[in-house]
Design a protein around this motif. Structure first.
Motif, short mmCIF file in Angstrom:
data_model
loop_
_atom_site.label_atom_id
_atom_site.label_comp_id
_atom_site.label_asym_id
_atom_site.label_seq_id
_atom_site.Cartn_x
_atom_site.Cartn_y
_atom_site.Cartn_z
N LYS A 11 -4.04 -12.06 4.32
CA LYS A 11 -4.85 -10.89 3.94
C LYS A 11 -4.54 -10.48 2.50
O LYS A 11 -5.41 -9.97 1.79
CB LYS A 11 -4.58 -9.73 4.88
N GLU A 12 -3.28 -10.66 2.08
CA GLU A 12 -2.92 -10.34 0.70
C GLU A 12 -3.70 -11.23 -0.27
O GLU A 12 -4.23 -10.75 -1.28
CB GLU A 12 -1.42 -10.54 0.49
N TYR A 46 0.86 -1.20 0.00
CA TYR A 46 0.00 0.00 0.00
C TYR A 46 0.89 1.24 0.00
O TYR A 46 1.73 1.41 0.89
CB TYR A 46 -0.90 0.02 1.23
N ASP A 58 -0.24 -10.11 8.26
CA ASP A 58 -0.77 -11.44 7.97
C ASP A 58 -0.86 -11.61 6.46
O ASP A 58 -1.70 -11.00 5.80
CB ASP A 58 -2.15 -11.60 8.63
N LYS A 59 0.01 -12.47 5.89
CA LYS A 59 0.06 -12.61 4.43
C LYS A 59 -1.23 -13.19 3.84
O LYS A 59 -1.50 -13.03 2.66
CB LYS A 59 1.24 -13.51 4.04
N GLU A 74 -6.19 -4.66 9.77
CA GLU A 74 -4.75 -4.61 9.96
C GLU A 74 -4.42 -3.65 11.10
O GLU A 74 -4.28 -2.44 10.91
CB GLU A 74 -4.07 -4.17 8.66
N THR A 131 -11.28 -3.01 4.37
CA THR A 131 -10.60 -4.25 4.72
C THR A 131 -9.23 -3.96 5.33
O THR A 131 -8.83 -4.55 6.33
CB THR A 131 -10.43 -5.15 3.48
N TYR A 132 -8.52 -3.03 4.72
CA TYR A 132 -7.18 -2.70 5.22
C TYR A 132 -7.25 -2.01 6.58
O TYR A 132 -6.55 -2.37 7.52
CB TYR A 132 -6.45 -1.80 4.22
N PRO A 148 0.16 -2.76 10.80
CA PRO A 148 0.71 -2.95 9.45
C PRO A 148 2.23 -2.95 9.45
O PRO A 148 2.88 -2.37 10.34
CB PRO A 148 0.15 -1.76 8.66
N TYR A 193 0.28 -5.84 4.85
CA TYR A 193 -0.33 -6.69 5.86
C TYR A 193 0.73 -7.50 6.61
O TYR A 193 1.63 -8.08 6.01
CB TYR A 193 -1.30 -7.68 5.20
#
Length: 447
Positions: free
Chosen positions: A80-81, A65, A77-78, A192, A187-188, A195, A75
């Motif tokens: 989330k990608e 981002y 937490d991968k 998160e 969502t972001y 981050p 993220y």
């Protein structure tokens, strides 16, 4: 008795004997089990394997981002990608436009999100991976980056596909852009809490890579299962009954039918070569065609042997060598150590398989977790800029991933978080300045 009478009797006997033999043949029931086509098909597939689609195997390795104030985050937490990417795949994209001027990205202001793929992808794969109208015509181009504007006021060209090696950009509009962009931002922002900050670092040809400033990764240990080699004999050899085998050295077995050979290493890895098909031709396979036929080949024997947090994703699509590779990934982080145990590779020639290599281990769930302290980004950059060995190399990429190694007594495998450097020879483990002895130690070879 006249000779004519004898001949008539003999002829009658022969006719009768022929009749009896015919009846015996008609009534004979051999004691053979009927052929079960399904059973034969099962012998040519991995019983624990699966099939895959392009939507699943074509995935980005990084999502960054770019926010206002020159802030680059992502993220922690991968997973989330992957969630974001799957969300994007459901968007309806339309009104595609190609810009050859090199100015396609100059109009992009913060904020926007960048998805970075590990290999160049042909533009026409967009129609397979994303939701587009069937009549959409895509240019003869490629991309390894996707940029999505998060500016809710932008009225058009919200999505851009671009290659780091080219000025050509392909842009498209999103149907209902305000709703979709709001969903990404929500969502972001809501998902998160902590981050990761990324530090931009310039590598070869003015390309920028983004190094995570802090990542919580742990060393993991896994028990494993051996994938049987027998199905591959049926898949790769024209007549498996003609295949002979010999143990050349301990734990290395060679199978051959005289024209093709398969080397089987310690039950954990195999490599196949069609020696008759070794003359390289000048055939031109388009990128999507190359990927399609590779995917079909592996799907036909349920060759995708991953589950849970680890999977294989597309890592190289090389049209010139007609080679496609899929790298093992765990929890979103690629596994770079040891190609033999982390990469499925297929090379084509004359529309047939020329080379096929793959790991034959299937990792179970992690049963042990240890803390691991990684070098910080400042140390990485300092070594790259001050070490004569690294300064003499052409650095193409820097990444965090896992090193895959066999555990003690061959009872388990472990994944160790590690920094990796990519140059023209492939990926190698990063060695800090204070650990160098007589030059850069390449623990992996060419990967």
């Amino acid at each position: 008795m006249k000779s004519e009478t004898v001949k008539t009797v003999i002829l009658a006997c022969l006719i009768g004997l022929s009749f009896l033999l015919t009846l015996a043949i008609w009534n004979y029931q051999p004691n053979i089990e009927p052929n079960d086509d399904n059973e034969e098909a099962m012998e040519a597939i991995f019983t624990n394997g699966e099939q895959e689609t392009k939507k699943n195997i074509v995935q980005p390795f990084n999502v960054i981002y770019h926010l206002e104030g020159n802030e680059h985050t992502g993220y922690a937490d991968k997973s989330k990608e992957k969630q974001l990417y799957e969300q994007m795949q459901s968007w309806s994209l339309y009104d595609f436009n190609t810009d050859y001027s090199g100015e396609g990205l100059q109009k992009y202001d913060s904020p926007y999100v960048e998805l970075i793929f590990p290999t160049e992808l042909p533009a026409d794969i967009i129609a397979d991976v994303f939701t587009v109208d069937e009549t959409t015509s895509l240019p003869n181009s490629s991309f390894d980056r996707i940029y999505v504007s998060l500016n809710k006021d932008i009225s058009e060209r919200q999505v851009i596909f671009k290659s780091a090696q080219s000025d050509i950009t392909i842009s498209a509009n999103i149907q209902n852009p305000e709703d979709e962009i709001n969903e990404v931002l929500n969502t972001y922002n809501s998902g998160e809490e902590s981050p990761i900050d990324y530090i931009p670092y310039e590598v070869n040809n003015d390309q920028v890579v983004y190094l995570p400033n802090k990542v919580d990764m742990k060393e993991l240990a896994f028990r494993y299962r051996i994938i049987p080699i027998e199905p591959l004999k049926t898949v790769l050899f024209t007549n498996p009954s003609n295949v002979i085998s010999a143990e050349e050295i301990p734990k290395v077995e060679r199978f051959t039918d005289g024209d093709r050979e398969m080397i089987y290493y310690d039950e954990k890895y195999m490599e196949f070569t069609d020696m008759v098909n070794s003359d390289i031709t000048e055939e031109n396979l388009e990128g999507t065609e190359l990927l399609d036929q590779t995917l079909k080949f592996i799907n036909d024997h349920n060759g995708w042997t991953s589950e849970g947090k680890y999977e294989f994703v597309l890592s190289e699509l090389n049209q010139s060598s007609k080679t496609v590779q899929f790298r093992r990934v765990y929890s979103g982080f690629p596994v770079y150590k040891s190609n033999e145990l982390s990469v499925i590779s297929v090379t084509w020639n004359n529309q047939n398989i020329y080379k096929y290599s793959r790991p034959l281990i299937q990792l179970d769930d992690a049963y042990q977790v240890n803390k691991k302290t990684l070098e910080d980004v400042d140390s990485i950059i300092s070594t790259l800029e001050n070490s004569p060995e690294y300064k003499s190399k052409t650095i193409l990429d820097v990444a965090l991933g896992y090193k895959l190694e066999e555990g003690e007594f061959d009872q388990y495998f472990k994944l160790t978080p590690t920094w990796f450097i990519k140059d023209y020879s492939g990926w190698s483990e990063f060695i800090p300045l204070d650990q160098k002895v007589g030059g850069v130690h390449n623990a992996m070879g060419s990967n």
